[in-house]
Design an enzyme around this catalytic site. Structure first.
Site, PDB file in Angstrom:
ATOM      1  NE  ARG A  99      -3.555   2.362   2.483  1.00  0.00           N
ATOM      2  CZ  ARG A  99      -4.575   2.642   1.689  1.00  0.00           C
ATOM      3  NH1 ARG A  99      -4.950   1.769   0.777  1.00  0.00           N
ATOM      4  NH2 ARG A  99      -5.214   3.792   1.795  1.00  0.00           N
ATOM      5  CB  CYS A 123      -1.966  -5.690   5.523  1.00  0.00           C
ATOM      6  SG  CYS A 123      -0.343  -6.184   6.089  1.00  0.00           S
ATOM      7  N   PRO A 129      -9.353   3.645   2.037  1.00  0.00           N
ATOM      8  CG  PRO A 129     -11.142   5.098   2.346  1.00  0.00           C
ATOM      9  CD  PRO A 129     -10.492   3.878   2.933  1.00  0.00           C
ATOM     10  CG  ASP A 131     -11.438   9.410   0.740  1.00  0.00           C
ATOM     11  OD1 ASP A 131     -10.754   8.544   1.317  1.00  0.00           O
ATOM     12  OD2 ASP A 131     -12.359  10.042   1.289  1.00  0.00           O
ATOM     13  CG  LEU A 132      -8.980  11.272   3.949  1.00  0.00           C
ATOM     14  CD1 LEU A 132      -8.622  10.922   5.383  1.00  0.00           C
ATOM     15  CD2 LEU A 132      -9.937  12.465   3.915  1.00  0.00           C
TER      16      LEU A 132
END
Length: 427
Positions: A99, A123, A129, A131-132
């Protein structure tokens, strides 16, 4: 595929060096994209995620040179040079492995004017998400497009512009991406409700060493004065507070005594307080922390929350430890909605754990028994290792590639303090 085999029952005792922090390293590596000069990171841990991130940087045109660390600490030294950005595309075949790859988005759009990054993997512990991240970059003037599993960010003509970013919820990754983008944006950027984790402090200090101007480091309000360019630097990766906390739990669950060499109390207050409340002795010394456990552990009531509160990355390890406590503990997970995947495996070993939504009720037992167990994510894997250290008989933890993402030389370190543990091939 490898497995870890543990024959439980040994009391752990000795010195255990703490590696450079995985979560800090994965944030510092993309800083190399922000300068045409050399950035050197020392105390870099030998981890699968770090190696994967290095491959991603190579794909983007960053040249890398690795050398071995010296002394009791085991960190490596990595010199990176991104004189030119050869590509602004972070492809799926690399990004899917972790990620943290999304952290190249901010640096690329800030320096190269655009970035195309595959949506990330890592993981499987719930809906996380980005989006931030995207809203923060939009606040700096970037245009965002989502298509075919990729996110594309394009800076306006003349580059990113300073702006005001107010995070509706605390987000470590979004704070990191926004901070790396803001240091090369024109003018002032103000970030409100920014995450305060020690790894973000480490990132900010590295950026300052590279010439960035950042006020409010360590607070939830960061003010950045953008620069036209940054210069090279040499920076030491902070010690891994989660690794240190994990091995502190190993000392606690085995009734042992371990000197965590390199661990810092300032980064771990909530973790150490939890251990103290459970009856574990914590004694800082010059260059580390001594963890001593004698007698039965006491139960706890804990909730995970952003720093400086108790970290979600220690929830699984504390659960394994508290499975052997004298009484009933209550753990509440507020960060991720699916971070109890280790519970079925712990219960197979004899732990008494019931999950009700975001809350786990852990009733301490007198004994657990070794079994074949399956790792599901990084920290869950460590909880199974901890259980194996105290279980009667033999425990085999399968799919240990999860462990290799976040724990450097785990079996070697635990063996050195008395654990009967080895890595084997599943054949």
């Amino acid at each position: 595929m490898d497995r870890i085999t543990i024959r439980g029952g040994n009391r752990l005792k000795g010195r255990l060096p703490i590696s450079g922090a995985k979560n800090a390293a994965l944030t510092l590596l993309p800083c190399s994209l922000l300068t045409a000069e050399r950035l050197t990171l020392t105390n870099l841990p030998r981890l699968a995620d770090v190696d994967s991130f290095g491959h991603l940087l190579n794909e983007l045109g960053v040249s890398t040179t690795m050398s071995r660390g010296n002394g009791e600490t085991i960190g490596r030294k990595l010199t990176m040079s991104a004189g030119t950005i050869a590509s602004t595309v972070a492809p799926y075949d690399i990004v899917r492995k972790m990620r943290a790859s999304i952290l190249v988005l901010g640096p690329l759009v800030a320096r190269a004017g655009e970035a195309t990054v595959s949506l990330p993997g890592g993981c499987a512990i719930g809906n996380r998400p980005i989006d931030l991240h995207l809203k923060a970059l939009e606040a700096l003037g970037a245009e965002i497009e989502l298509a075919a599993g990729y996110v594309k960010a394009i800076a306006p003509s003349g580059g990113l512009r300073g702006g005001r970013i107010s995070f509706p919820v605390v987000s470590v990754g979004a704070t990191e991406n926004a901070l790396m983008a803001a240091v090369l944006a024109q003018g002032e950027t103000v970030m409100e409700n920014a995450a305060r984790e020690p790894e973000i402090v480490d990132l900010a200090r590295c950026l300052v060493a590279m010439g960035a101007e950042i006020d409010g480091i360590g607070t939830d309000r960061l003010v950045v004065q953008g620069k036209t360019s940054l210069h090279g630097a040499e920076y030491e990766v902070m010690p891994d507070r989660i690794e240190a906390g994990s091995y502190a739990c190993a000392a606690a669950i085995t009734g042992g005594e371990i000197d965590l060499v390199g661990a810092r109390t300032d980064d771990m207050e909530a973790i150490l307080q939890g251990l103290r409340t459970a009856g574990v002795g914590i004694e800082p010394f010059d260059g580390g922390i001594r963890v001593t456990a004698n007698g039965k552990l006491r139960p706890l009531t804990l909730s995970t929350a952003p720093f400086p509160a108790f970290p979600t990355d220690m929830q699984a390890q504390f659960m394994a430890m508290l499975a052997m406590a004298d009484g009933t503990s209550v753990l509440t997970e507020t960060i991720f909605e699916n971070r109890y995947m280790h519970v079925p495996e712990l219960t197979r070993m004899g732990a008494d754990i019931q999950v009700h939504g975001r809350t786990a009720i852990v009733k301490g037992v007198d004994r657990i028994v070794g079994a074949d167990v399956m790792a599901t994510d990084l920290r869950a894997s460590m909880s199974l290792v901890l259980a194996g250290l105290v279980a009667e008989g033999e425990t085999r933890v399968h799919r240990v590639y999860h462990l290799d993402r976040g724990y450097e030389r785990l079996e070697e370190k635990l063996s050195a303090v008395g654990a009967d543990i080895e890595r084997e091939s599943d054949g």
